[in-house]
Design a protein around this motif. Structure first.
Motif, PDB file in Angstrom:
ATOM      1  N   GLU A 166       0.838  -1.206   0.000  1.00 23.15           N
ATOM      2  CA  GLU A 166       0.000   0.000   0.000  1.00 23.15           C
ATOM      3  C   GLU A 166       0.872   1.254   0.000  1.00 23.15           C
ATOM      4  N   SER A 169       2.412   1.674  -3.431  1.00 25.81           N
ATOM      5  CA  SER A 169       1.446   2.178  -4.404  1.00 25.81           C
ATOM      6  C   SER A 169       1.160   3.658  -4.188  1.00 25.81           C
ATOM      7  N   ASP A 174      -0.321   4.664  -7.565  1.00 31.22           N
ATOM      8  CA  ASP A 174      -1.181   3.480  -7.527  1.00 31.22           C
ATOM      9  C   ASP A 174      -0.622   2.285  -8.293  1.00 31.22           C
ATOM     10  N   HIS A 176       1.304  -1.111  -8.661  1.00 37.35           N
ATOM     11  CA  HIS A 176       1.550  -2.205  -7.737  1.00 37.35           C
ATOM     12  C   HIS A 176       2.965  -2.741  -7.939  1.00 37.35           C
ATOM     13  N   ASN A 265      -6.348   0.021  -8.313  1.00 32.46           N
ATOM     14  CA  ASN A 265      -7.133   0.837  -7.390  1.00 32.46           C
ATOM     15  C   ASN A 265      -8.603   0.486  -7.562  1.00 32.46           C
ATOM     16  N   ASP A 266      -9.470   1.221  -6.905  1.00 35.36           N
ATOM     17  CA  ASP A 266     -10.898   0.910  -6.967  1.00 35.36           C
ATOM     18  C   ASP A 266     -11.450   0.998  -8.389  1.00 35.36           C
ATOM     19  N   ASP A 325      -6.855  -5.385  -0.552  1.00 40.80           N
ATOM     20  CA  ASP A 325      -7.197  -4.383   0.451  1.00 40.80           C
ATOM     21  C   ASP A 325      -6.366  -4.539   1.725  1.00 40.80           C
TER      22      ASP A 325
END
Length: 359
Positions: A166, A169, A174, A176, A265-266, A325
């Motif tokens: 995290e 990122s 963002d 990975h 990401n989302d 997450d």
């Protein structure tokens, strides 16, 4: 006006009962079911044991007769000694508040002797059983506790890797941590190498030349270091490196999210970060932690394929997986293959409600 001294009253039985019920409720909600199991086994554990051994029990008439005769003899001895002791005490003192020795006292003494004898046998049996458990290397309580602790610490390591990913990122738009490739497409370094600065290994990371392959002459010695965060804590020192001296890893990335410079990401993971596997534990064909292509497909199953995910043989039953997450979960090896495949893909749109209900 008289001053009355008020004594503080202790908690009532009702208050104690309410507090105890609240405690049991919190324990139950906290998942500490072993406390209830312990109490049940302590109170009722003798009953299934009796049912199990009763068919193996045989009645020995001579043994019962002998035991009854010994009890009668013991009762006579206690009665005689009690009467004599009472008479001796009465002759030495004018008043004898104890009164004459009655059969009731003999019965009490006999019961106490029997209880003491059986209690002593129980203590000896518990001592022997405890010694057996301490010396047993297979299936013992201590072995199970140690394995549970190893599993727990390994899961903590996974979650720490999740936090590190995290942070990576957040500092890299963002992106990975995945494989690093050269301008010609040659794999150079692994996702684990990129996490070193976030795992208290900044000094080691700064020695690595990211423009040269991980196993090149320029970098090889740096990758012969064993990184605890990539290994199970119980791994012996001789099993922490491969035949070339490179430090091994008990983790692998999900191959479905292993593309270079992949943004996660989302928005880019419509299936949800909490529903997509990031990495998991492995136990076969262990790679070096510097191996750039250290990624596996969860769809191969858990403990089903030498190039799939899985736990050591003695801990089979599933494997620890870390999700995007940052949450960790032990996934049973008998999970529906379609659900496992859905958890592996970041944008497959599959239904994983059955898995979520069990989380």
């Amino acid at each position: 006006m008289e001053n009355e001294t008020k004594k503080s009253k202790g908690p009532t039985k009702t208050e104690i009962g309410v507090v105890f019920m609240i405690f049991l409720t919190l324990v139950f909600l906290g998942g500490m079911y072993f406390i209830f199991r312990f109490l049940i086994y302590l109170l009722l554990g003798w009953y299934p044991f009796l049912l199990r051994v009763q068919p193996q029990m045989t009645v020995s008439v001579p043994g019962i007769v002998t035991a009854c005769l010994l009890l009668i003899l013991l009762a006579v001895v206690i009665q005689v000694l009690g009467v004599q002791a009472t008479k001796l005490g009465s002759s030495q003192t004018e008043n004898s508040p104890a009164g004459p020795w009655r059969l009731r006292r003999t019965a009490v003494c006999l019961i106490l002797l029997i209880v003491s004898f059986t209690g002593g046998l129980s203590v000896v049996g518990m001592a022997h059983r405890t010694r057996e458990i301490m010396k047993d290397d297979k299936g013992s309580f201590l072995t199970s506790t140690k394995e549970f602790w190893n599993q727990y610490t390994f899961l903590l390591n996974q979650r720490r890797l999740g936090k590190s990913a995290e942070r990576y990122s957040a500092e890299n738009q963002d992106r990975h941590p995945t494989v690093i490739i050269s301008s010609t497409g040659k794999p150079l370094h692994s996702w684990e190498t990129q996490l070193l600065p976030y795992l208290d290994s900044t000094a080691l990371f700064e020695k690595i030349d990211l423009s040269a392959p991980w196993n090149s002459q320029r970098n090889a010695e740096h990758f012969q270091t064993s990184i605890p965060n990539f290994l199970r804590s119980e791994t012996p020192d001789e099993q922490r490196v491969d035949s070339n001296g490179f430090g091994l890893s008990h983790l692998a990335l999900n191959s479905h999210i292993a593309a270079p410079d992949q943004v996660l990401n989302d928005q880019s993971v419509p299936d949800g970060l909490a529903n997509t596997i990031m990495l998991g534990e492995i136990s076969t064909r262990l790679p070096a932690w510097g191996e750039p292509l250290n990624a596996r497909d969860p769809a191969l199953g858990i403990n089903r394929h030498p190039l799939g995910f899985g736990a050591p043989r003695r801990l089979r039953g599933g494997a620890n997986m870390l999700f995007l997450d940052g949450s960790g979960k032990f996934i049973n090896e008998n999970i529906d293959p379609e659900i496992l495949k859905a958890l592996a893909t970041p944008h497959g749109g599959e239904d994983v409600s059955a898995f979520l209900e069990g989380r």
